[in-house]
Enzyme design. Sequence first.
Site, short mmCIF file in Angstrom:
data_model
loop_
_atom_site.label_atom_id
_atom_site.label_comp_id
_atom_site.label_asym_id
_atom_site.label_seq_id
_atom_site.Cartn_x
_atom_site.Cartn_y
_atom_site.Cartn_z
N THR A 1 0.86 -1.18 0.00
CA THR A 1 0.00 0.00 0.00
C THR A 1 0.90 1.23 0.00
O THR A 1 2.12 1.11 0.01
CB THR A 1 -0.92 0.04 1.24
OG1 THR A 1 -0.13 0.35 2.40
CG2 THR A 1 -1.66 -1.27 1.44
N CYS A 2 0.29 2.40 0.03
CA CYS A 2 1.09 3.62 0.05
C CYS A 2 1.83 3.78 1.38
O CYS A 2 2.81 4.52 1.45
CB CYS A 2 0.23 4.84 -0.24
SG CYS A 2 -1.11 5.07 0.94
N ASN A 3 1.40 3.09 2.43
CA ASN A 3 2.01 3.24 3.74
C ASN A 3 2.90 2.08 4.19
O ASN A 3 3.65 2.22 5.13
CB ASN A 3 0.93 3.43 4.81
CG ASN A 3 0.24 4.75 4.67
OD1 ASN A 3 0.85 5.74 4.28
ND2 ASN A 3 -1.03 4.78 4.99
N ARG A 4 2.77 0.94 3.52
CA ARG A 4 3.56 -0.21 3.97
C ARG A 4 3.70 -1.24 2.86
O ARG A 4 2.94 -1.26 1.91
CB ARG A 4 2.95 -0.84 5.21
CG ARG A 4 1.65 -1.57 4.97
CD ARG A 4 1.12 -2.09 6.30
NE ARG A 4 0.10 -3.08 6.13
CZ ARG A 4 -1.20 -2.83 6.10
NH1 ARG A 4 -1.64 -1.60 6.21
NH2 ARG A 4 -2.06 -3.80 5.96
#
EC number: 1.2.1.70
Length: 71
Positions: A59-62
Amino acid sequence: MSGYQLAIPRSSIVVIGLSVHTTPVEMREKLAIPEAEWPRAIGELCGLNHIEEEAVLSTCNRMEIYVVALS
């Protein structure tokens, strides 16, 4: 029972992950896999003898890689 024992392979679940909260952006950028290269990356992971199953979550965060590996 005779002197024979059934050999049952043992497996472990392994998780490797990078998070926006714990990993500097420079490191995440170096380890990022472009979407167009996901099939090749998964193919290489599947090709390892001791890996039975795998999953990648990005994802964009992980980014997380899950594998079931023979112990």
